[in-house]
Design a protein around this motif. Structure first.
Motif, PDB file in Angstrom:
ATOM      1  N   HIS A 132      16.885  -9.929  20.118  1.00 43.73           N
ATOM      2  CA  HIS A 132      17.946 -10.687  19.463  1.00 43.73           C
ATOM      3  C   HIS A 132      19.257 -10.560  20.222  1.00 43.73           C
ATOM      4  CE1 HIS A 132      19.894 -12.845  16.253  1.00 43.73           C
ATOM      5  NE2 HIS A 132      20.803 -11.905  16.168  1.00 43.73           N
ATOM      6  N   ARG A 133      19.541  -9.376  20.713  1.00 48.52           N
ATOM      7  CA  ARG A 133      20.758  -9.193  21.510  1.00 48.52           C
ATOM      8  C   ARG A 133      20.685 -10.022  22.793  1.00 48.52           C
ATOM      9  NH1 ARG A 133      22.138  -4.839  25.040  1.00 48.52           N
ATOM     10  NH2 ARG A 133      20.455  -3.552  24.171  1.00 48.52           N
ATOM     11  N   LEU A 140      21.376 -13.653  21.959  1.00 47.53           N
ATOM     12  CA  LEU A 140      22.802 -13.945  21.801  1.00 47.53           C
ATOM     13  C   LEU A 140      23.515 -13.977  23.152  1.00 47.53           C
ATOM     14  CD1 LEU A 140      23.695 -11.742  18.693  1.00 47.53           C
ATOM     15  CD2 LEU A 140      23.203 -14.187  18.748  1.00 47.53           C
ATOM     16  N   HIS A 154      30.223 -19.485  16.247  1.00 47.09           N
ATOM     17  CA  HIS A 154      28.968 -18.750  16.134  1.00 47.09           C
ATOM     18  C   HIS A 154      29.116 -17.650  15.091  1.00 47.09           C
ATOM     19  CE1 HIS A 154      25.345 -16.542  17.143  1.00 47.09           C
ATOM     20  NE2 HIS A 154      24.971 -17.545  17.923  1.00 47.09           N
ATOM     21  N   GLU A 176      27.621 -14.898  14.597  1.00 46.51           N
ATOM     22  CA  GLU A 176      27.401 -13.519  15.015  1.00 46.51           C
ATOM     23  C   GLU A 176      28.327 -13.080  16.133  1.00 46.51           C
ATOM     24  OE1 GLU A 176      23.094 -12.219  14.885  1.00 46.51           O
ATOM     25  OE2 GLU A 176      22.860 -14.407  14.978  1.00 46.51           O
ATOM     26  N   THR A 177      28.673 -13.957  17.048  1.00 43.21           N
ATOM     27  CA  THR A 177      29.513 -13.569  18.180  1.00 43.21           C
ATOM     28  C   THR A 177      30.951 -14.055  18.055  1.00 43.21           C
ATOM     29  OG1 THR A 177      29.047 -15.556  19.498  1.00 43.21           O
ATOM     30  CG2 THR A 177      27.481 -13.719  19.669  1.00 43.21           C
TER      31      THR A 177
END
Length: 310
Positions: A74-75, A78, A223, A225-226
């Motif tokens: 997942h990292r 991203l 985004h 998450e980021t």
């Protein structure tokens, strides 16, 4: 990799100030400098194939990943936005189980399904010609568009049938300052009618619109998450930019749609049987190259439900 950007301000599109040409280098940031990407990967190996987008993952078996490996995947997703993994001959059940590690499964109302509803089977060639050869973000016409798509190759043509992805954060970064300021607070209407509706009867469109009514999303999405900003309009599903005069809105939308076509923002992947691509559908667009007819190309895709764009 960061370069000083040079934007050509002329010639313009009409008299509305949308730059048509861009000379010189582009600013190509893979990330926005988040601390999330400062640590090494211990459970997998990444081999970048694009400057800002696209990396091959090695050293993993997608049918049997553990929690720690999923966290690293997942990292990497991203960071690189689309991941490619070869020699992964997943069963349908393994494909679904992999996707469920990221969330609930989105059943596509427009694609034919395989043996189970969660899997969209894309079989093209022979008599059915591939029609995904347009830059798009999957299901942006939904209130909660797809977060993640996982596509695996069942059989592929000997030549052709590749797929491209575009980094829409890079596309946003390289817009002139004045254009970014102009679009940051705009919304646009998305609908399936612009594309899928072309093959449907009026009655079928009305029925499907009761499930997926027209909806407005930000032209510039953040985004979740980021925190990265990126351009969120696409050719088959974005109908119009809201609250602008029609001619001005059309000119602006045409200009923004063009940004996905810039090669510096893209990566291209050659499929083999057993290849898997995983992409962050929020921040990317993709284009399935339809150059293999009458050869046959069979793919299966499982998609993870996303959240409402903001």
């Amino acid at each position: 990799m960061t370069h000083e950007s040079t934007f050509a301000r002329v010639p313009m599109v009409g008299d509305r100030g949308f730059p048509r040409l861009h000379f010189g280098t582009r600013e190509l940031r893979r990330t926005a400098g988040e601390q999330l990407f400062g640590q090494p990967y211990e459970r997998l190996t990444l081999r970048p194939v694009g400057v800002t987008i696209g990396a091959v993952v090695e050293g993993v078996d997608l049918a049997a990943i553990d929690d720690e490996t999923q966290v690293e995947l997942h990292r990497a997703l991203l960071e690189w936005k689309v991941l490619f993994v070869r020699d992964q001959h997943l069963t349908g059940a393994e494909h679904i189980r992999l996707a469920k590690r990221w969330g609930g499964i989105e059943a596509n109302d427009f694609f034919p399904n395989g043996e189970v509803r969660e899997i969209s089977r894309l079989a093209k060639g022979d008599t059915a010609v591939g029609m995904e050869n347009v830059w798009h973000s999957d299901t942006s016409f939904r209130r909660d568009p797809s977060m993640l798509s996982i596509l695996r190759a069942i059989s592929v043509p000997e030549i052709g049938g590749e797929t491209m992805w575009a980094d829409m954060a890079a596309a946003y970064d390289n817009l002139p300052d004045g254009v970014r300021e102009r679009i940051d607070d705009l919304t646009a209407t998305h609908t399936f009618v612009k594309s899928w509706g072309l093959t449907m009867t009026d009655e079928a469109i009305a029925e499907m619109e009761s499930i997926h009514p027209r909806i407005s999303h930000p032209v510039v999405r953040t985004h979740p998450e980021t925190g990265r900003k990126f351009l969120y309009v696409n050719e088959p599903f974005t109908e119009a930019i809201d609250d602008l005069p029609r001619e001005e809105a059309d000119d602006l939308l045409d200009y923004l749609l063009f940004q996905a076509r810039v090669p510096e923002y893209q990566v291209r992947f050659r499929w083999e049987p057993g290849s898997v691509a995983m992409w962050d559908n929020r921040i990317t667009q993709h284009y399935a190259i339809s150059d293999y007819f009458p050869q046959r190309r069979v793919m299966e895709r499982v998609t993870v439900v996303g959240d409402q764009p903001f």
